[in-house]
Design a protein around this motif. Structure first.
Motif, PDB file in Angstrom:
ATOM      1  N   ARG A   1       1.690  14.251-101.134  1.00  0.00           N
ATOM      2  CA  ARG A   1       2.689  13.922-101.391  1.00  0.00           C
ATOM      3  C   ARG A   1       3.499  12.719-100.063  1.00  0.00           C
ATOM      4  N   GLY A   2       4.095  14.083 -99.509  1.00  0.00           N
ATOM      5  CA  GLY A   2       4.662  13.055 -98.126  1.00  0.00           C
ATOM      6  C   GLY A   2       3.743  13.099 -96.856  1.00  0.00           C
ATOM      7  N   LEU A   3       3.946  12.009 -96.009  1.00  0.00           N
ATOM      8  CA  LEU A   3       2.932  12.164 -94.865  1.00  0.00           C
ATOM      9  C   LEU A   3       4.171  11.632 -93.783  1.00  0.00           C
ATOM     10  N   SER A   4       3.176  12.655 -92.407  1.00  0.00           N
ATOM     11  CA  SER A   4       3.853  11.766 -91.306  1.00  0.00           C
ATOM     12  C   SER A   4       3.088  11.666 -90.201  1.00  0.00           C
ATOM     13  N   ILE A   5       3.326  11.610 -89.461  1.00  0.00           N
ATOM     14  CA  ILE A   5       2.424  11.006 -87.671  1.00  0.00           C
ATOM     15  C   ILE A   5       3.655  12.001 -86.554  1.00  0.00           C
ATOM     16  N   ASP A   6       2.693  12.169 -85.798  1.00  0.00           N
ATOM     17  CA  ASP A   6       3.423  13.260 -84.568  1.00  0.00           C
ATOM     18  C   ASP A   6       2.889  12.106 -83.581  1.00  0.00           C
ATOM     19  N   THR A   7       3.547  12.650 -81.930  1.00  0.00           N
ATOM     20  CA  THR A   7       2.974  11.717 -80.719  1.00  0.00           C
ATOM     21  C   THR A   7       1.625  11.530 -80.444  1.00  0.00           C
ATOM     22  N   ASN A   8       0.812  12.989 -80.877  1.00  0.00           N
ATOM     23  CA  ASN A   8      -0.261  13.534 -80.592  1.00  0.00           C
ATOM     24  C   ASN A   8      -1.290  12.889 -81.808  1.00  0.00           C
ATOM     25  N   ASP A   9      -1.324  12.002 -82.874  1.00  0.00           N
ATOM     26  CA  ASP A   9      -1.630  11.942 -84.016  1.00  0.00           C
ATOM     27  C   ASP A   9      -2.039  12.499 -84.618  1.00  0.00           C
ATOM     28  N   ASN A  10      -1.552  14.045 -84.986  1.00  0.00           N
ATOM     29  CA  ASN A  10      -1.888  14.791 -85.965  1.00  0.00           C
ATOM     30  C   ASN A  10      -1.455  14.519 -86.746  1.00  0.00           C
ATOM     31  N   LEU A  11      -2.175  14.108 -87.959  1.00  0.00           N
ATOM     32  CA  LEU A  11      -1.465  14.310 -89.261  1.00  0.00           C
ATOM     33  C   LEU A  11      -0.985  15.184 -90.245  1.00  0.00           C
ATOM     34  N   PHE A  12       0.982  15.167 -90.735  1.00  0.00           N
ATOM     35  CA  PHE A  12       1.403  16.242 -91.646  1.00  0.00           C
ATOM     36  C   PHE A  12       1.212  15.829 -93.108  1.00  0.00           C
ATOM     37  N   VAL A  13       1.172  16.680 -93.873  1.00  0.00           N
ATOM     38  CA  VAL A  13       0.879  16.265 -95.501  1.00  0.00           C
ATOM     39  C   VAL A  13       1.773  17.479 -96.459  1.00  0.00           C
ATOM     40  N   ALA A  14       2.278  16.957 -97.612  1.00  0.00           N
ATOM     41  CA  ALA A  14       3.438  17.793 -97.836  1.00  0.00           C
ATOM     42  C   ALA A  14       2.832  17.748 -99.405  1.00  0.00           C
ATOM     43  N   GLN A  15       2.255  19.173 -99.391  1.00  0.00           N
ATOM     44  CA  GLN A  15       1.803  19.350-100.897  1.00  0.00           C
ATOM     45  C   GLN A  15       2.858  19.280-101.817  1.00  0.00           C
ATOM     46  N   TYR A  16       2.576  19.150-103.193  1.00  0.00           N
ATOM     47  CA  TYR A  16       4.101  18.528-104.029  1.00  0.00           C
ATOM     48  C   TYR A  16       4.114  20.367-104.339  1.00  0.00           C
ATOM     49  N   GLY A  17       3.381  20.969-105.588  1.00  0.00           N
ATOM     50  CA  GLY A  17       2.949  22.194-105.821  1.00  0.00           C
ATOM     51  C   GLY A  17       2.626  23.142-105.224  1.00  0.00           C
ATOM     52  N   LYS A  18       1.589  23.218-104.202  1.00  0.00           N
ATOM     53  CA  LYS A  18       1.949  23.819-102.844  1.00  0.00           C
ATOM     54  C   LYS A  18       3.451  24.628-102.414  1.00  0.00           C
ATOM     55  N   ARG A  19       3.944  23.792-102.132  1.00  0.00           N
ATOM     56  CA  ARG A  19       4.765  24.058-101.673  1.00  0.00           C
ATOM     57  C   ARG A  19       5.048  24.249 -99.549  1.00  0.00           C
ATOM     58  N   GLN A  20       3.856  23.107 -99.534  1.00  0.00           N
ATOM     59  CA  GLN A  20       3.521  23.587 -97.981  1.00  0.00           C
ATOM     60  C   GLN A  20       3.160  22.144 -97.107  1.00  0.00           C
ATOM     61  N   VAL A  21       3.160  22.657 -95.674  1.00  0.00           N
ATOM     62  CA  VAL A  21       3.103  21.276 -95.084  1.00  0.00           C
ATOM     63  C   VAL A  21       1.662  21.432 -94.321  1.00  0.00           C
ATOM     64  N   LYS A  22       0.548  21.228 -94.103  1.00  0.00           N
ATOM     65  CA  LYS A  22      -0.692  20.609 -93.728  1.00  0.00           C
ATOM     66  C   LYS A  22       0.182  19.699 -92.299  1.00  0.00           C
ATOM     67  N   LYS A  23      -0.870  20.390 -91.251  1.00  0.00           N
ATOM     68  CA  LYS A  23      -1.122  20.055 -89.640  1.00  0.00           C
ATOM     69  C   LYS A  23      -2.557  19.912 -89.501  1.00  0.00           C
ATOM     70  N   ILE A  24      -3.007  18.224 -89.752  1.00  0.00           N
ATOM     71  CA  ILE A  24      -3.932  18.123 -90.019  1.00  0.00           C
ATOM     72  C   ILE A  24      -4.830  17.059 -88.081  1.00  0.00           C
ATOM     73  N   LYS A  25      -5.675  17.631 -87.966  1.00  0.00           N
ATOM     74  CA  LYS A  25      -6.691  16.630 -86.546  1.00  0.00           C
ATOM     75  C   LYS A  25      -7.484  15.825 -87.762  1.00  0.00           C
ATOM     76  N   TYR A  26      -7.632  14.605 -87.275  1.00  0.00           N
ATOM     77  CA  TYR A  26      -8.690  13.933 -88.037  1.00  0.00           C
ATOM     78  C   TYR A  26      -8.960  12.519 -87.129  1.00  0.00           C
ATOM     79  N   LEU A  27      -8.131  12.544 -85.492  1.00  0.00           N
ATOM     80  CA  LEU A  27      -8.420  11.380 -84.747  1.00  0.00           C
ATOM     81  C   LEU A  27      -9.140  12.519 -82.766  1.00  0.00           C
ATOM     82  N   GLN A  28     -10.230  12.131 -82.382  1.00  0.00           N
ATOM     83  CA  GLN A  28     -10.687  12.575 -81.294  1.00  0.00           C
ATOM     84  C   GLN A  28      -9.132  13.055 -80.494  1.00  0.00           C
TER      85      GLN A  28
END
Length: 562
Positions: free
Chosen positions: A535-562
């Motif tokens: 549901r929720g998304l945000s990007i930090d200054t290093n282009d790491n992606l943060f995803v808010a997962q509604y039901g699991k109540r967790q935020v995942k930090k994801i690396k998707y750029l080299q």
């Protein structure tokens, strides 16, 4: 044979004879010649040093500027100190003794390169910027016409409301007049009836006494009561009706109560316009380094939260994230430790709709139930914007420090994006060039972000679209998803964000993934990484992606750029 002067020409002809095909060119006079006419041209003006070359090699001979000090001398050198071109006689004179001299061709090449760069900048950067500015002014004019039309309509409607109220008031006052009249007439009629009865009684008495006085029967005479007339000498009370008075209000004061217009003006925006730049521009020295998408995005860490339902995430820094969920709190978590650092309760006690972080690091949130946009400074909440007849949904902080807010009208028939500088409304984005709504009407989930090139991106859940407009509010494109989708369900975009590469990322709630599209709306890839109810998304200054997962109540930090 057709006259070559009047027939259609498919080749260039000699400028002298106007018949033969061009074969030669005089770089000195810039004249096209056939071979037969070369000799005639050479003797036509013997004062000139004619440089005749093949037509294909035209403009290859440099035409040196003439010297302003020495007649008929060509300047082949350039005095750097005096910033002028000079001839051999100038160099031999004492005027330029000890000065640094350069070949004029070398200086010309440098000047030519500079001119080419400037022309390139004019063509590729400045002119497109002026095009955008012209489009912005045209859009503002169209918006101005519409808003002035809305203003006139509002005044007319207010006048109609006044007319209705005045008609209603006139009806009430006339009804009161009729009621007062009827009450007084009924009272006077009752009084008149009593007087008429008394008059009838007097007539009867007169008749009876008349009969007694006309007889010689003394007994009847003595039967008449003493002082008979005294009964009727007490005349009835006089009723004097008092009419109500109508005291009209002063018509000249109507405008005071009806309403008035504030003054209008044109102000200069302190931020002004900025030169349009692209990554291709050679002058764009501040462009971020190019990063490629990873073949396989990877989960870096998971932050567990204390919400029953997790809605949003916003990066405060590379170490801390703000979150919001199904209660009235906004919680700050450490990314590395996963620990709760701080919790702020909304001012109204209601659930925040969307959260964002400003350039200065302050938390901003929208409260659509309370119709407000608020900012948290030093753990104290300040109300920045309070809306009337509108409710805010999404919010983002721009590169200039403004706030962009998506909102919908109480009648659910209008949706718009408004730019605020503090609490001052600076821009409204609602319609395209044809006057059609840019956004679907209704109070659905609708989030917003600003790209590096100042494009404004809005995600529309029910419409299943990302709507992108430029800084002036002109539609650039709509992205409506990509097939096949991971779960083959309709595109359902929620939170939206952008990275240093001007990619647009949006959480697809239905398909449990994140769409990555380029700055022109072309699909690049899906990010899945085992996401659940993103549901929720945000990007930090290093282009790491943060995803808010509604039901699991967790935020995942994801690396998707080299």
């Amino acid at each position: 044979m057709m006259d070559p002067r009047t027939s259609a020409q498919d080749v260039m002809r000699c400028d002298l004879c106007e018949i033969a095909v061009v074969q030669m060119h005089c770089d000195t006079c810039l004249v096209n010649l056939c071979k037969a006419c070369v000799g005639e041209h050479m003797v036509s003006d013997e004062s000139k040093d004619h440089k005749v070359v093949k037509f294909q090699s035209r403009k290859s001979t440099p035409l040196y500027p003439g010297c302003t000090s020495h007649n008929k001398q060509q300047c082949t050198m350039y005095c750097d100190q005096c910033d002028i071109h000079v001839c051999t006689k100038c160099i031999a004179s004492s005027q330029h003794l000890g000065h640094k001299l350069s070949e004029i061709l070398q200086i010309a090449e440098g000047k030519k390169d500079k001119i080419i760069k400037e022309v390139t900048e004019l063509r590729e950067t400045i002119y497109p910027t002026y095009q955008d500015i012209a489009s912005d002014v045209q859009n503002r004019m169209s918006q101005l016409k519409k808003e002035y039309g809305d203003l006139s309509t509002a005044i007319t409607k207010h006048g109609e409301d006044w007319h209705r109220e005045i008609d209603k008031l006139v009806k009430i006052l006339k009804a009161e007049v009729d009621e007062m009249k009827n009450t007084q007439l009924q009272t006077l009629q009752k009084h008149l009836d009593e007087i008429n009865k008394t008059m009838s009684d007097i007539k009867d008495e007169i008749y009876s006494v008349q009969m007694v006085t006309d007889t010689n029967d003394l007994s009847k005479l003595f039967s008449v009561p003493h002082s008979l007339i005294n009964i009727y000498r007490n005349l009835p009370q006089k009723l004097e009706p008092i009419l109500p008075k109508f005291i009209p209000g002063k018509i000249k004061e109507v405008s005071k109560f009806f309403g008035a217009l504030s003054s209008s003006s044109l102000t200069l925006d302190k931020h002004g316009y900025s030169i349009k730049t692209t990554q291709k521009s050679p002058e764009a020295g501040s462009s971020p380094p190019v990063k490629q998408l990873l073949d396989e995005p990877e989960t870096v860490t998971i932050i567990n939260t204390e919400y029953i339902e997790l809605y949003e995430v916003a990066c405060l820094s590379d170490e801390e994230i703000w979150t919001s969920g199904g209660d009235n709190s906004m919680k700050l978590y450490s990314i590395n430790q996963g620990s709760l650092l701080k919790s702020i309760t909304t001012k109204s006690g209601k659930i925040p709709e969307d959260i964002a972080v400003t350039k200065s690091g302050d938390l901003v949130y929208t409260d659509y139930r309370d119709r407000t946009v608020n900012i948290v400074k030093n753990e104290k909440i300040e109300e920045v914007i309070r809306l009337q007849n509108w409710r805010p949904r999404g919010v983002c902080s721009t590169s200039s420090g403004d706030l962009l807010v998506t909102m919908y009208n109480d009648d659910n028939k209008q949706t718009k994006v408004v730019r605020y500088s503090g609490s001052t409304e600076k821009q409204t984005i609602q319609f395209d060039d044809k006057g059609q709504p840019l956004y679907l009407s209704g109070g659905y989930y609708r989030y917003i972000t600003e790209k590096k090139n100042l494009d404004i991106c809005v995600s529309e859940e029910v419409a299943g679209a990302i709507v992108v407009v430029n800084q002036a509010g002109k539609l650039r494109f709509r992205y409506t998803g990509h097939t096949p989708a991971p779960k083959n369900k309709p595109f359902s975009p929620r939170r939206i964000t952008t990275d240093s590469q001007s990619h647009i990322l949006t959480a697809d709630y239905n398909n449990e993934c994140v769409h990555v599209i380029d700055q022109d709306g072309q699909f690049l890839r899906y990010i899945e990484c085992g996401l659940s109810d993103p549901r929720g998304l945000s990007i930090d200054t290093n282009d790491n992606l943060f995803v808010a997962q509604y039901g699991k109540r967790q935020v995942k930090k994801i690396k998707y750029l080299q």
